[in-house]
Motif scaffolding. Structure first.
Motif, mmCIF file in Angstrom:
data_model
loop_
_atom_site.group_PDB
_atom_site.id
_atom_site.type_symbol
_atom_site.label_atom_id
_atom_site.label_comp_id
_atom_site.label_asym_id
_atom_site.label_seq_id
_atom_site.Cartn_x
_atom_site.Cartn_y
_atom_site.Cartn_z
ATOM 1 N N GLU A 169 12.477 -10.010 -29.252
ATOM 2 C CA GLU A 169 11.837 -9.747 -28.170
ATOM 3 C C GLU A 169 11.479 -8.274 -29.663
ATOM 4 O O GLU A 169 10.412 -7.508 -28.563
ATOM 5 C CB GLU A 169 12.689 -9.120 -27.609
ATOM 6 C CG GLU A 169 12.343 -7.590 -25.966
ATOM 7 C CD GLU A 169 14.055 -7.719 -25.458
ATOM 8 O OE1 GLU A 169 14.052 -6.555 -25.051
ATOM 9 O OE2 GLU A 169 14.665 -9.296 -24.758
ATOM 10 N N LYS A 170 12.356 -7.563 -29.862
ATOM 11 C CA LYS A 170 11.625 -6.167 -31.091
ATOM 12 C C LYS A 170 10.242 -6.187 -31.379
ATOM 13 O O LYS A 170 9.814 -5.715 -31.895
ATOM 14 C CB LYS A 170 12.982 -5.669 -31.503
ATOM 15 C CG LYS A 170 13.962 -5.423 -30.655
ATOM 16 C CD LYS A 170 15.075 -4.784 -31.231
ATOM 17 C CE LYS A 170 16.164 -3.937 -30.761
ATOM 18 N NZ LYS A 170 16.859 -3.296 -31.126
ATOM 19 N N THR A 171 10.286 -7.711 -31.879
ATOM 20 C CA THR A 171 8.815 -8.018 -32.279
ATOM 21 C C THR A 171 8.439 -8.302 -32.279
ATOM 22 O O THR A 171 6.830 -8.656 -32.496
ATOM 23 C CB THR A 171 9.780 -9.209 -33.807
ATOM 24 O OG1 THR A 171 9.934 -10.479 -33.528
ATOM 25 C CG2 THR A 171 10.690 -8.178 -34.805
ATOM 26 N N GLY A 172 8.097 -9.458 -30.931
ATOM 27 C CA GLY A 172 7.052 -9.820 -30.208
ATOM 28 C C GLY A 172 6.588 -11.633 -31.522
ATOM 29 O O GLY A 172 6.202 -11.684 -30.491
ATOM 30 N N LEU A 173 7.810 -12.341 -32.552
ATOM 31 C CA LEU A 173 7.789 -12.901 -32.338
ATOM 32 C C LEU A 173 8.647 -14.019 -31.852
ATOM 33 O O LEU A 173 9.939 -13.869 -31.358
ATOM 34 C CB LEU A 173 8.008 -12.717 -34.036
ATOM 35 C CG LEU A 173 7.447 -12.323 -34.564
ATOM 36 C CD1 LEU A 173 7.830 -11.990 -36.512
ATOM 37 C CD2 LEU A 173 5.882 -12.915 -35.300
ATOM 38 N N SER A 174 8.209 -15.050 -32.480
ATOM 39 C CA SER A 174 9.078 -16.391 -30.779
ATOM 40 C C SER A 174 10.134 -17.037 -32.151
ATOM 41 O O SER A 174 10.373 -16.735 -32.982
ATOM 42 C CB SER A 174 8.000 -17.514 -31.010
ATOM 43 O OG SER A 174 7.859 -18.231 -32.327
ATOM 44 N N LEU A 175 11.504 -17.197 -31.766
ATOM 45 C CA LEU A 175 12.046 -17.650 -32.083
ATOM 46 C C LEU A 175 11.987 -18.432 -32.772
ATOM 47 O O LEU A 175 12.104 -18.878 -34.493
ATOM 48 C CB LEU A 175 13.604 -17.800 -30.839
ATOM 49 C CG LEU A 175 13.704 -17.464 -29.666
ATOM 50 C CD1 LEU A 175 14.649 -18.362 -28.312
ATOM 51 C CD2 LEU A 175 14.636 -16.086 -30.591
ATOM 52 N N ARG A 176 10.499 -19.142 -32.456
ATOM 53 C CA ARG A 176 10.811 -20.133 -33.234
ATOM 54 C C ARG A 176 10.049 -19.855 -35.510
ATOM 55 O O ARG A 176 10.349 -20.755 -36.006
ATOM 56 C CB ARG A 176 9.355 -21.442 -32.857
ATOM 57 C CG ARG A 176 9.423 -22.844 -33.436
ATOM 58 C CD ARG A 176 8.115 -23.819 -33.385
ATOM 59 N NE ARG A 176 8.140 -24.324 -33.928
ATOM 60 C CZ ARG A 176 6.572 -25.179 -34.207
ATOM 61 N NH1 ARG A 176 5.573 -24.673 -33.390
ATOM 62 N NH2 ARG A 176 6.493 -26.409 -34.890
ATOM 63 N N THR A 177 9.486 -19.143 -34.625
ATOM 64 C CA THR A 177 8.927 -18.413 -35.611
ATOM 65 C C THR A 177 9.855 -17.852 -36.841
ATOM 66 O O THR A 177 10.266 -17.629 -38.044
ATOM 67 C CB THR A 177 7.856 -16.933 -35.647
ATOM 68 O OG1 THR A 177 6.293 -17.578 -34.693
ATOM 69 C CG2 THR A 177 7.450 -16.782 -36.497
#
Length: 129
Positions: A17-25
């Motif tokens: 959430e803080k980075t805007g990256l997906s869990l998968r990434t």
């Protein structure tokens, strides 16, 4: 680390959430060794520190410049060496490697800037239609 995530740690969802990256990434970065979790809960869930968040934001900023995972790993190694302050970490070779990454980042940013200018010109042409 304990099973209770304290205020200094966060679970992968909060990191995403803080980075805007997906869990998968984020999991992929962990799998390839780019960003290892600082710890795990007793249940095996990954825990991340503020330092991990900072590192992930650096990785995230490398992505638009087209750095490969290998290049990212190499750059993070240089940064880790410099930040550790280990003997020889301030050597000319380490600084030279950092300078090469800076030069590459500048060049790649200039390429993106040119592409953005062309995109703006294209949009202007379309708007005139």
């Amino acid at each position: 680390m304990s099973a209770d995530a304290g205020p200094e740690t966060m679970h992968i969802g909060e990191l995403a959430e803080k980075t805007g990256l997906s869990l998968r990434t984020i999991r992929h970065y962990d799998d390839v060794g780019l960003l290892k979790a600082s710890g795990r809960t007793e249940g095996g869930f990954r825990l991340y520190s503020q330092d991990d968040l900072t590192r992930l934001m650096l990785i995230r900023r490398m992505k638009p410049l087209g750095f490969s995972l290998e290049e990212m790993t190499n750059l993070l190694g240089v940064i880790d060496t410099l930040q550790a302050g280990a003997p020889g970490s301030d050597s000319l070779e380490v600084r030279s490697r950092l300078d090469r990454f800076i030069d590459q980042a500048v060049e790649r940013r200039q390429t993106l800037e040119r592409q953005l200018e062309m995109a703006d010109e294209f949009l202007e042409l379309l708007r005139r239609q």
